[in-house]
Design an enzyme around this catalytic site. Structure first.
Site, short mmCIF file in Angstrom:
data_model
loop_
_atom_site.label_atom_id
_atom_site.label_comp_id
_atom_site.label_asym_id
_atom_site.label_seq_id
_atom_site.Cartn_x
_atom_site.Cartn_y
_atom_site.Cartn_z
N LYS A 102 84.31 -56.76 -15.94
CA LYS A 102 85.30 -55.67 -17.28
C LYS A 102 87.29 -55.79 -17.60
O LYS A 102 87.45 -56.77 -17.37
CB LYS A 102 85.09 -54.12 -16.72
CG LYS A 102 83.69 -53.41 -16.60
CD LYS A 102 83.79 -51.79 -16.09
CE LYS A 102 84.31 -50.99 -17.15
NZ LYS A 102 83.52 -49.97 -16.58
N SER A 177 81.45 -47.16 -19.87
CA SER A 177 82.65 -48.06 -19.97
C SER A 177 81.62 -49.19 -19.31
O SER A 177 82.74 -50.47 -20.58
CB SER A 177 83.74 -47.15 -19.35
OG SER A 177 83.81 -48.05 -18.04
N SER A 201 79.89 -44.55 -15.29
CA SER A 201 80.84 -45.45 -16.38
C SER A 201 79.42 -47.21 -15.51
O SER A 201 79.28 -48.04 -16.40
CB SER A 201 81.68 -46.17 -16.48
OG SER A 201 82.59 -45.10 -16.82
#
Length: 486
Positions: A102, A177, A201
């Site tokens: 990420k 996310s 997330s």
């Protein structure tokens, strides 16, 4: 590139392996091919890099592709394979397996944007502890994946790069996310990926993209402890690291790596691999559609979310478990306390002059509110959230696991949240994901598993919440759901 059957007797064999594309084989099968010497790390990295080059422009799952570096890492892994064979040494757990990070995690020499135009994008000086831990186990990093600004929201849209899109329907969001990572795994651009989860997330994009997503309990991944177990005000630390994968077994393989399982042991993979359609054990599973947000916001389940929940009940009972409705209750003060704690960290950002104006609308709005918030209010919210965490653990511990919807609604279109002012954006996020953040507050593990496919081809799933230390058991349950549904 296709998998050949000759000489291979691992997770795939015979007709299963013959003619299968590498990205269809799954992480466990690829691990076995690599370990047997039937596939090189460089061949595998090249295969995935070619798929990324072809498909990422339409999906926006990657913001940075480190192709040259990945091939160098893969070549080094192949050289290590030869040395290990000659010395009869075991291979590292993730030998040669590709994944991506990420864009909230530092990778030495690669820019970290945090999904924000307000920060200078400069190469990181050192690896994040999670990155260092996973790379040490032989994984090959292919790049950085798309996130919302500072990982704040349940979509993956920002002002830095094109929005990540859902491979099941590119007009929809993959969630957030960890949305870029989930989109990449679901599209076959990665076999699996590590994500992070501070309010859902990992589980939200897993549910939106038809994946298995595990949020471990706080402390189950040792590298997470470098950030402590509480914030500076005494609130429970919300963010933990965990796996996203297409199957429970693949998620378990990555979880064994993330958790630092002892060499030669595979506690999570063993649990997932031992699952049978009727596992011979009966768990008491509590069913709940109550949300701690419902005291302040109307929470309604889409028919497709209800269908996923009903399907999970049937599958769990088919696997031999007892599912019963619960009378769970949540403190009516949860919503304002969580909102305060969740957004307060924005006040701690150190921004250069003029950067405030480059923040996205959501971050800018909630940072202003956080900066104006009295310290006593933040302390009070932290104390209340710690109390609520204990209340949740006590209630859920009456059951071996608690079953909830994963999402209240089907995956949302791009712009569904960002087209509105920040307050409406926030309200819509809570109504879309009313079952995930409470698990972060409580610090226990939870897994999301797909159980229903809509007429439009979208995936809907459920969440199973476990007790502390139950990560392996949850992955076993996820595997049972997969088997019972086949």
């Amino acid at each position: 590139m296709r998998v050949g059957a000759a000489g291979y007797d691992g997770a795939l064999s015979g007709q299963e392996a013959q003619g299968m594309e590498l990205h269809e084989a799954g992480a466990v099968a690829l691990r076995d091919l690599l370990a047997a010497g039937d596939l090189s790390a460089r061949e595998l990295a090249r295969h995935y890099l070619d798929r990324i080059a072809e498909r990422n422009p339409r999906l926006g799952s990657f913001v940075t592709v480190t192709a040259e570096r990945a091939l160098e890492e893969a070549a080094a892994v192949d050289q290590a394979f030869v040395r290990a064979r000659h010395a009869d040494h075991p291979l590292p757990r993730l030998h040669g397996l590709p994944l991506a990070w990420k864009d909230l995690l530092d990778v030495a020499g690669v820019p970290t944007t945090w999904g924000s135009a307000a920060l200078a994008s400069v190469p990181a000086a050192a690896d994040d502890p999670l990155v260092a831990s996973v790379r040490a186990q032989g994984a090959v990093g292919l790049g950085k994946t798309q996130v919302p600004e500072f990982g704040l929201t349940c979509h993956s849209e920002n002002l830095v790069a094109p929005a990540a899109r859902n491979p099941l329907d590119p007009s929809l969001s993959p969630g957030g996310s960890s949305g870029g990572s989930a989109a990449a795994v679901a599209a076959g651009l990665l076999p699996f990926a590590p994500g992070s989860d501070g309010g859902g997330s990992i589980r939200i994009p897993a549910a939106a993209c038809g994946l298995v997503g595990l949020k471990p309990g706080l402390g189950a991944v040792p590298s997470d402890l470098s950030r402590g177990t509480e914030d500076a005000y005494g609130a429970p630390r919300l963010v933990v690291s965990g796996p996203l994968a297409r199957t429970a077994a693949d998620a378990a393989l990555l979880m064994d790596a993330l958790s630092g399982a002892a060499p030669g042991t595979e506690p999570h993979l063993d649990a997932a691999s031992a699952a049978t359609p009727a596992g011979g054990r009966t768990l008491r599973i509590g069913l709940s559609v109550r949300s701690p947000f419902e005291a302040h916001l109307p929470i309604e389940l889409d028919p497709e979310a209800r269908a996923a929940l009903d399907a999970a009940v049937v599958l769990l009972e088919r696997a031999g478990h007892r599912v019963e409705e619960t009378d769970l209750r949540y403190d009516n003060r949860y919503h304002p306390a969580f909102r305060t704690v969740w957004t307060s960290a924005l006040a701690d950002l150190e921004l250069p002059p003029g950067a405030e104006e480059r923040l996205g609308p959501f971050a800018r709005h909630f940072r202003a509110r956080a900066l104006a918030r009295p310290k006593g209010q933040r302390l009070g919210a932290a104390r209340l959230l710690a109390k609520i965490a204990g209340d949740c653990r006590i209630q859920w511990a009456q059951y071996d696991a608690v079953l909830t919807p994963a999402l209240a609604q089907t995956p949302r279109p791009l712009g569904y949240f960002t087209a509105f002012d920040p307050e409406e954006d926030y309200r819509r996020q809570c109504q879309f994901t009313p079952y995930t953040s409470m698990v972060n507050v409580a610090g226990v593990p939870a897994v999301t598993v797909p159980t229903h496919r809509t007429a439009a081809g979208l995936s809907m799933g459920v969440q199973l919440i476990g007790r502390r230390g139950a990560e392996a058991e949850l992955l076993g349950l996820a595997a049972e759901l997969e088997l019972a549904g086949n």
